[in-house]
Design an enzyme around this catalytic site. Structure first.
Site, mmCIF file in Angstrom:
data_model
loop_
_atom_site.group_PDB
_atom_site.id
_atom_site.type_symbol
_atom_site.label_atom_id
_atom_site.label_comp_id
_atom_site.label_asym_id
_atom_site.label_seq_id
_atom_site.Cartn_x
_atom_site.Cartn_y
_atom_site.Cartn_z
ATOM 1 N N ASP A 78 40.341 43.869 43.561
ATOM 2 C CA ASP A 78 40.621 42.279 43.362
ATOM 3 C C ASP A 78 41.197 42.937 41.861
ATOM 4 O O ASP A 78 41.875 42.244 41.343
ATOM 5 C CB ASP A 78 38.963 42.091 43.235
ATOM 6 C CG ASP A 78 38.969 40.843 44.155
ATOM 7 O OD1 ASP A 78 39.788 41.714 46.092
ATOM 8 O OD2 ASP A 78 38.022 40.362 43.990
ATOM 9 N N CYS A 119 33.059 46.820 47.048
ATOM 10 C CA CYS A 119 33.704 45.897 46.657
ATOM 11 C C CYS A 119 33.904 44.281 46.792
ATOM 12 O O CYS A 119 32.921 44.629 48.255
ATOM 13 C CB CYS A 119 35.097 46.577 45.966
ATOM 14 S SG CYS A 119 34.807 47.966 44.665
ATOM 15 N N ASP A 120 34.460 43.463 46.272
ATOM 16 C CA ASP A 120 34.545 41.851 46.533
ATOM 17 C C ASP A 120 33.524 41.754 47.642
ATOM 18 O O ASP A 120 33.123 40.638 48.157
ATOM 19 C CB ASP A 120 35.538 41.485 46.069
ATOM 20 C CG ASP A 120 34.964 42.260 44.336
ATOM 21 O OD1 ASP A 120 34.332 43.053 44.179
ATOM 22 O OD2 ASP A 120 35.307 41.217 43.367
ATOM 23 N N LYS A 121 34.898 41.922 49.249
ATOM 24 C CA LYS A 121 35.305 41.379 49.837
ATOM 25 C C LYS A 121 34.783 42.847 51.028
ATOM 26 O O LYS A 121 34.405 41.515 52.076
ATOM 27 C CB LYS A 121 36.235 40.605 50.735
ATOM 28 C CG LYS A 121 36.894 39.497 49.218
ATOM 29 C CD LYS A 121 36.332 38.570 48.601
ATOM 30 C CE LYS A 121 36.958 38.010 47.526
ATOM 31 N NZ LYS A 121 37.213 39.499 46.815
ATOM 32 N N CYS A 191 33.126 48.129 39.523
ATOM 33 C CA CYS A 191 33.213 47.554 37.597
ATOM 34 C C CYS A 191 31.937 46.623 37.319
ATOM 35 O O CYS A 191 30.923 46.165 38.144
ATOM 36 C CB CYS A 191 34.270 46.355 37.361
ATOM 37 S SG CYS A 191 35.733 47.055 37.718
ATOM 38 N N GLU A 442 42.508 34.655 42.747
ATOM 39 C CA GLU A 442 41.348 34.362 41.332
ATOM 40 C C GLU A 442 41.468 34.296 40.590
ATOM 41 O O GLU A 442 42.926 34.806 40.245
ATOM 42 C CB GLU A 442 40.160 36.098 41.118
ATOM 43 C CG GLU A 442 39.189 35.796 42.560
ATOM 44 C CD GLU A 442 38.296 37.323 42.079
ATOM 45 O OE1 GLU A 442 37.294 37.649 42.458
ATOM 46 O OE2 GLU A 442 38.870 38.336 41.400
ATOM 47 N N SER A 468 37.501 35.394 39.126
ATOM 48 C CA SER A 468 36.277 36.727 39.322
ATOM 49 C C SER A 468 34.947 36.450 38.696
ATOM 50 O O SER A 468 34.924 35.571 37.748
ATOM 51 C CB SER A 468 37.219 38.014 38.707
ATOM 52 O OG SER A 468 36.290 39.002 38.375
#
Length: 552
Positions: A78, A119-121, A191, A442, A468
C-alpha cells in the site's frame, strides 16, 4: 481426510502419478497434505522475508508428520501504491486473494493449511479463504518492521509521508528529507506502527487463528522463525482434532476482535475487513456493534501514528495477549472461545502479564474510557462513517468549518501542496469510494500533507474513500452512501458548513432538510469509463459500511 479422495485406491492411480511427478514419495502421499500459502514476493518489504517463514513452516509440518506443499498468494504494498492509480488496485486484491486461494485449496484436496500473509489486504483475504474452505488452518505472518531512527528518535512510515508535507511547506530542507528517507524503514517487515497490516495480524491472534506473538514478534527476530515452526506443528494437531476455522471464528470471537481493536487503537480499515471476514463465517457485523463495543472499551495503546510507541515496544510489553489480559479485568471478553492452540482464550491467557504500562496502559489508567475507533452518522453519512478517534487531537474532536470540495484525491493533494487549504477548512474528497474510485483508495498522502504543514490542529478531512492506518488527525472515511451511489457527500458545495462531533458520533452538513432534499432530487452521480477487473469490481462491490464485500 480430504486427500483420501485423491490419493487412495486404484481409481486414483492417475492422481498419484502426478504426485510422483512432483517428487512425492508414497510415504509423503499417505501423510496429511498441508497447504502452505506463501505470500512471498520481491516488491513488498513486508513479504521479502516470507520465503524464510515458509521454509520454517514446512519444517514444522514435516516434523509433526505432515507433507507440506507450497503455493503462492499475491500482495500489494500500500505504501508503494499510495497516491496514484495503483491504490485503486489495493483493496480489490482482498477478494482476488480470497478467490484464488479458495480455488487452489478446493482443487487439490488439502487436509490443512498454514497461511503466511503479512500486509494489508493479504491478511483479511486469506482469513476469508480460510472461512470458506473451513479446513484446519493456522496463520503465521511475516512480522512487523523495526522502527526507524532519525536524530535519535524512533520513527515510521507515517512520519515519512508527513515529512513530504513539511518539505512542501518549507519546514525542512532536502537534506533533512533525504535523511528521513534513508532511515525510516530499516528492515523488512510490515511497517512498524499500528497500521492496517499490523492491526490485522494482531486481530488474527484475537480471532484465535494465529499463535501468541503472531502480530508483534518483529520480522527480523529469530523468534519469528521459531513461531513459524510451531505453526507448522500446530496445524497437524488441528487436523488430528478436526478443529476448523468456523469452530474458531464465531460471533463471540468477532466481538472479542472488535473489543481488542478498540483497546489497541487499530486502523480504521479493520472496519472494512472484520465485517468481510465475518460475512464468510455467516456472522453479521455492522457499524452499530462497533460503537456499542467502543462505548465500554478503554483505549489502552497509542502506537504510531497515534503516539510514540511501535510494534517492537508492544511485543516487549507482552504483545496482544497482555492487552487481552487487561481487558479481562473488566470482563469485556468471552474467554471460553476456541483458538488454534487447541485451548480456549482463557487458557491461553493464564500467566500472561502486562510488562510495561507505558506501552499498554492498565484499564485503571486508559488513554480514554472509550475505544480507538468511532462510527459517525448524520445527514452526510446516514449509513455511517469511520474515524480513528485515538489519533485525533483533542481540539479537533469537535469541529465546524467550510467545505473545500474535490472530486478526486489528486485535486485535493494539489490544493494542499499549493497552500490553498487554510485553518478551519474541512477538505471533502469524493468519488473515491468502493464503486466511485473504484477501489476505495487510501488518502494517506493528503492527510499526511495536512499534518506535515502544521494544519493537523485546525483542518479536518472527510471522504467516501478510506485511510491508511498510518493516517492521524480528524480524518473521517468510509462516508456512506458514497457519492457514486447517490450519497449526500455528492451534493456538498464549496463553502457549505460541515459539523464534526466525534464524542457524540455526529457528522452533519449544515443545511436545511428542505435544501438537502432539493439537492438530492436533482443529483446525478458522475460515471467513469472503466475496464478490466476494476469494471467488474465496481459492478459487484457493496457499500463501505458493509465492508465493501462483493454482492454475488
Amino acid at each position: 481426510m480430504m486427500k483420501d479422495k485423491i490419493v487412495n485406491g486404484p481409481q486414483n492411480a492417475a492422481h498419484r502419478s502426478l504426485y510422483h511427478a512432483l517428487g512425492l514419495t508414497q510415504e509423503e502421499q499417505q501423510r496429511p497434505l498441508i497447504a502452505v500459502v506463501s505470500s512471498y514476493n520481491e516488491i513488498v518489504p513486508g513479504h521479502m522475508n516470507i520465503d524464510k517463514i515458509v521454509n520454517a513452516v514446512k519444517m514444522g509440518v514435516a516434523m509433526a508428520g505432515g507433507t507440506p506443499i507450497v503455493f503462492p498468494a499475491i500482495a500489494v504494498c500500500d505504501g508503494i501504491a499510495m497516491g496514484h492509480e495503483g491504490m485503486k488496485y489495493s483493496l480489490v486484491t482482498r477478494d482476488l486473494i480470497a478467490d484464488s486461494t479458495e480455488a487452489m485449496i478446493r482443487a487439490h484436496g488439502f487436509d490443512g493449511v498454514v497461511m503466511v500473509p503479512n500486509c494489508d489486504k493479504n491478511v483479511p483475504g486469506l482469513l476469508m479463504a480460510a472461512a470458506r474452505c473451513n479446513i484446519p488452518t493456522v496463520f503465521v505472518s511475516g512480522g512487523p518492521m523495526l522502527a526507524g531512527h532519525v536524530h535519535g528518535k524512533k520513527t515510521s512510515l507515517s512520519s515519512m509521508f508527513e515529512a513530504v508535507g513539511a518539505y512542501s511547506a518549507g519546514k525542512i530542507d532536502e537534506a533533512e528529507l533525504t535523511l528521513c528517507e534513508e532511515n525510516t524503514c530499516p528492515t523488512c517487515g510490515s511497517c512498524s506502527g499500528m497500521y492496517t497490516a499490523n492491526s490485522m495480524n494482531c486481530l488474527t491472534e484475537v480471532l484465535g487463528m494465529g499463535l501468541k506473538g503472531n502480530g508483534t514478534i518483529p520480522a527480523v527476530y529469530s523468534a519469528r522463525i521459531e513461531l513459524a515452526k510451531h505453526a507448522g506443528m500446530q496445524v497437524m494437531e488441528l487436523v488430528k482434532k478436526n478443529i476448523r476455522p468456523r469452530d474458531i471464528m464465531t460471533e463471540a470471537a468477532f466481538r472479542n476482535a472488535l473489543t481488542a481493536d478498540m483497546a489497541l487503537g487499530c486502523s480504521t480499515n479493520s472496519m472494512l475487513h472484520l465485517p468481510a471476514i465475518a460475512n464468510e463465517c455467516g456472522v453479521e457485523l455492522n457499524l452499530d456493534i462497533a460503537n456499542e463495543i467502543s462505548a465500554k472499551t478503554p483505549n489502552l495503546c497509542h502506537l504510531a501514528p497515534a503516539g510514540p510507541t511501535y510494534m517492537e515496544d508492544l511485543n516487549e510489553a507482552g504483545g496482544v495477549y497482555a492487552v487481552l489480559k487487561e481487558l479481562t479485568k473488566l470482563d469485556l471478553l468471552d474467554t471460553s472461545v476456541q483458538t488454534c492452540t487447541g485451548k480456549t482464550l482463557g487458557e491461553n491467557l493464564k500467566g500472561v502479564i502486562n510488562k510495561d504500562t507505558s506501552v499498554i496502559r492498565s484499564v485503571e489508567n486508559p488513554y480514554s474510557a472509550t475505544g480507538g475507533i468511532a462510527v459517525l452518522r448524520g445527514n452526510l453519512a446516514p449509513e455511517g462513517s469511520v474515524v480513528k478517534r485515538s489519533a485525533v487531537l483533542p481540539e479537533m474532536l469537535v469541529h465546524e468549518g467550510p467545505a473545500r470540495v474535490f472530486e478526486c484525491e489528486e485535486d485535493a493533494m494539489a490544493a494542499i501542496m499549493a497552500g490553498k487549504i487554510k485553518a478551519g477548512d474541512v477538505v471533502v474528497i469524493r468519488y473515491e469510494g468502493p464503486k466511485g474510485g473504484p477501489g476505495m483508495r487510501e488518502m494517506l498522502n493528503p492527510t499526511s500533507a495536512i499534518m506535515g504543514q502544521g494544519l493537523g490542529n485546525s483542518v479536518a478531512l472527510i471522504t467516501d474513500g478510506r485511510f491508511s492506518g498510518a493516517t492521524r488527525g480528524a480524518c473521517i472515511g468510509h462516508v456512506s452512501p458514497e457519492a457514486a451511489s447517490g450519497g449526500a457527500i455528492g451534493v456538498v458545495r464549496e463553502g457549505d458548513l460541515i459539523s464534526i462531533d466525534i464524542p457524540n458520533n455526529k457528522l452533519e452538513l449544515k443545511i436545511s432538510d428542505e435544501e438537502l432534499a432539493e439537492r438530492m432530487a436533482s443529483f446525478v452521480p458522475q460515471k467513469k469509463e472503466l475496464s478490466g477487473y476494476l469494471k467488474r469490481y465496481a459492478a459487484l462491490v457493496s457499500s463501505g459500511a458493509k465492508g465493501a464485500i462483493l454482492n454475488v
